[in-house]
Enzyme design. Structure first.
Site, short mmCIF file in Angstrom:
data_model
loop_
_atom_site.label_atom_id
_atom_site.label_comp_id
_atom_site.label_asym_id
_atom_site.label_seq_id
_atom_site.Cartn_x
_atom_site.Cartn_y
_atom_site.Cartn_z
N ASP A 13 0.81 -1.22 0.00
CA ASP A 13 0.00 0.00 0.00
C ASP A 13 0.84 1.27 0.00
O ASP A 13 0.42 2.29 0.54
CB ASP A 13 -0.96 0.04 1.21
CG ASP A 13 -1.76 -1.23 1.35
OD1 ASP A 13 -2.26 -1.69 0.32
OD2 ASP A 13 -1.85 -1.77 2.47
N LYS A 16 2.23 2.09 -5.04
CA LYS A 16 2.99 1.60 -6.20
C LYS A 16 2.24 1.85 -7.50
O LYS A 16 2.85 2.11 -8.53
CB LYS A 16 3.25 0.09 -6.07
CG LYS A 16 4.22 -0.26 -4.96
CD LYS A 16 4.38 -1.76 -4.82
CE LYS A 16 3.12 -2.46 -4.39
NZ LYS A 16 2.64 -2.12 -3.04
N GLY A 40 -4.25 -4.13 -4.23
CA GLY A 40 -5.20 -3.09 -4.57
C GLY A 40 -4.43 -1.86 -5.00
O GLY A 40 -3.73 -1.26 -4.21
N HIS A 41 -4.48 -1.56 -6.28
CA HIS A 41 -3.76 -0.40 -6.80
C HIS A 41 -4.75 0.68 -7.20
O HIS A 41 -5.65 0.43 -7.99
CB HIS A 41 -2.92 -0.79 -8.02
CG HIS A 41 -1.74 -1.64 -7.68
ND1 HIS A 41 -1.00 -2.28 -8.63
CD2 HIS A 41 -1.19 -1.93 -6.50
CE1 HIS A 41 -0.03 -2.94 -8.02
NE2 HIS A 41 -0.13 -2.75 -6.73
N GLN A 223 1.97 -5.89 -3.10
CA GLN A 223 2.35 -6.00 -1.69
C GLN A 223 3.71 -5.30 -1.46
O GLN A 223 3.99 -4.35 -2.17
CB GLN A 223 2.40 -7.47 -1.23
CG GLN A 223 1.04 -8.14 -1.12
CD GLN A 223 0.54 -8.69 -2.45
OE1 GLN A 223 1.27 -9.32 -3.17
NE2 GLN A 223 -0.71 -8.45 -2.76
P1 IMP Z 1 -2.79 -12.75 1.66
O1 IMP Z 1 -1.86 -12.17 0.66
O2 IMP Z 1 -4.24 -12.51 1.36
O3 IMP Z 1 -2.50 -14.20 1.94
O4 IMP Z 1 -2.54 -11.99 3.08
C1 IMP Z 1 -1.32 -12.14 3.80
C2 IMP Z 1 -0.92 -10.83 4.43
O5 IMP Z 1 -0.56 -9.90 3.43
C3 IMP Z 1 -2.02 -10.14 5.25
O6 IMP Z 1 -1.43 -9.46 6.34
C4 IMP Z 1 -2.59 -9.13 4.28
O7 IMP Z 1 -3.21 -8.05 4.94
C5 IMP Z 1 -1.33 -8.71 3.55
N1 IMP Z 1 -1.58 -8.20 2.20
C6 IMP Z 1 -1.91 -8.89 1.09
N2 IMP Z 1 -2.04 -8.08 0.04
C7 IMP Z 1 -1.78 -6.84 0.48
C8 IMP Z 1 -1.72 -5.57 -0.17
O8 IMP Z 1 -1.92 -5.41 -1.37
N3 IMP Z 1 -1.41 -4.52 0.62
C9 IMP Z 1 -1.14 -4.66 1.94
N4 IMP Z 1 -1.17 -5.82 2.58
C10 IMP Z 1 -1.48 -6.91 1.85
#
Ligand code: IMP
Length: 428
Positions: A13, A16, A40-41, A223
């Protein structure tokens, strides 16, 4: 020609999408290399805001080839919804290419993601419940279904049948849940495969030749570094490799073909989900940052945890990504504070440390060492058209970041609009 990797240098977040979109203007190709629709972009173009999850940011420009690389996990249902959304916005997806080697997120992955979180109770990771982890688990276990299978009706039926039966055993016998309907899933996903087939390509070859032909190729990370499965705050991480090295395995492009790696940071720090966060401000300061910075998840809507900028993490990100530049976002969000703090080191059991420990218990124990700096006002920040015109204190803050990380800041942004950014160094 040039290749640039844009990576998140914190917990995701970092903005990017905005930075990628900035570079995308000069790119011929934009490639996603890991993650899935957990990302989420938000990209704002001509005062119009686009929310993307799985599609590369290049999709907003019709003249860019947008590639979903082999390292991405694709939820066909989510992808088709996003394609529909983009088309409704008056854009096309003719430039979309999907790797035949990318893995498919199946309905059982989403169900198992939710069950696994439920079972962890207060130790839950806080996943997005999009099935990301279970899909990567099947990939590593060698039982996954790839896009190449999805678009081959016969192969898909065989593989899906086997996989659904195996997962139903787990759902029913281990968790006492209802089994999933095998035929319904197969029929639904076969249809998805037919719709997506025209976009499926041998993406490694496509990207390799683009690079060799002298095109500008942008690799877009999702991420962030601290969510990397190896280098993040394990187990509070995602299941892929957001770091720059992820580009090589997530696209098939060798490391010698990468020219620059830009780490995106916010002027402060946020994280969603559980896990240690040394500079977290669970107080009025954090609340102010959250409200001013609209710090609520694009994918899940969850309020993000907010805190001061952590220089230890930034130095770590420089190291594990081989960062060559930094892009600093949200300088506006940090304006109007009388003073701002930046963490330059940690105190562990009374001793100063400057590296991020692997041990989460140690990270939980450390105390941040802060340097306090005078703040800057929003009005003069927003007036700046060049770096020199930025408020003196904002420049000092950026220089402190450069001093801590040892690399230059190439891009500074202080608002969602394209003109609310200063581009200091031409990379493409
Ligand atoms: P997953 O990717 O859904 O398995 O989540 C694993 C961890 O990564 C959790 O703490 C999510 O909140 C975090 N996470 C996954 N995608 C994002 C993102 O795009 N931004 C911020 N945190 C993320």
């Amino acid at each position: 020609m040039a290749t640039i990797v844009v990576v998140g240098a914190q917990w995701g977040d970092e903005g990017k999408g905005r930075v990628t979109d900035f570079f995308a203007e000069k790119a011929d190709m934009v490639v996603r290399y890991q993650g899935g629709n957990n990302a989420g972009h938000t990209v704002e173009v001509d005062q119009k805001r686009y929310k993307l999850h799985l599609l590369p940011s290049g999709i907003i420009h019709k003249d860019k080839i947008s590639v979903i690389g082999n390292g991405v996990v694709v939820d066909p249902e989510a992808l088709l919804e996003e394609i529909e959304y983009i088309q409704k916005e008056g854009l096309t997806v003719d430039s979309l290419r999907i790797s035949e080697r990318a893995h498919v997120i199946m309905p059982y992955h989403k169900v198992l993601d939710a069950i696994s979180e439920e079972n962890l109770e207060e130790n839950e990771i806080g996943t997005t419940k999009k099935g990301i982890g279970p899909c990567y688990m099947d990939k590593a276990e060698r039982s996954g279904i790839r896009i190449a299978d999805l678009i081959d009706e016969k192969a898909f039926r065989e593989k899906a049948k086997k996989a659904i039966r195996a997962k139903n055993e787990i759902l029913v016998k281990l968790y006492g849940k209802e089994p999933l309907d095998e035929e319904e899933i197969i029929q639904k996903y076969t249809k998805y495969g037919e719709i997506l087939k025209p976009y499926v390509v041998a993406s490694t070859s496509l990207i390799y030749h683009a690079v060799k032909d002298g095109q500008n190729v942008l690799f877009e990370g999702a991420q962030g570094t601290l969510l990397d499965i190896d280098f993040g705050t394990y187990p509070y991480v995602t299941s892929s490799h957001p770091i720059a090295g992820g580009v090589c395995v997530g696209t098939g492009v060798g490391p010698t073909l990468i020219d620059n790696v830009v780490g995106v940071v916010k002027a402060y720090t946020t994280r969603v989900g559980k896990g240690p966060f040394v500079t977290e401000q669970d107080n009025e300061i954090g609340d102010t940052i959250r409200i001013k910075g609209h710090e609520f998840g694009t994918t899940t809507g969850r309020p993000r945890r907010c805190g001061w900028l952590d220089g230890v993490i930034l130095k770590y990100a420089v190291m594990v990504n081989g960062l060559t530049y930094l892009a600093v976002n949200h300088l506006d969000t940090l304006s109007e504070f009388e003073t701002v703090k930046i963490c330059t080191g940690y105190l562990l059991n009374g001793k100063s440390i400057y590296d991020l420990p692997a041990n989460l218990e140690e990270i939980e124990k450390v105390e941040p060492i802060y340097e306090e700096m005078p703040g800057w006002d929003l009005e003069s920040l927003r007036k700046a058209k060049t770096y020199e015109e930025l408020p003196e204190n904002a420049k000092k803050y950026l220089e402190k970041i450069e001093e801590i990380t040892g690399i230059p800041v190439c891009l500074i942004s202080f608002g969602p609009e394209r003109h609310q950014a200063i581009y200091r160094t031409e990379i493409f």
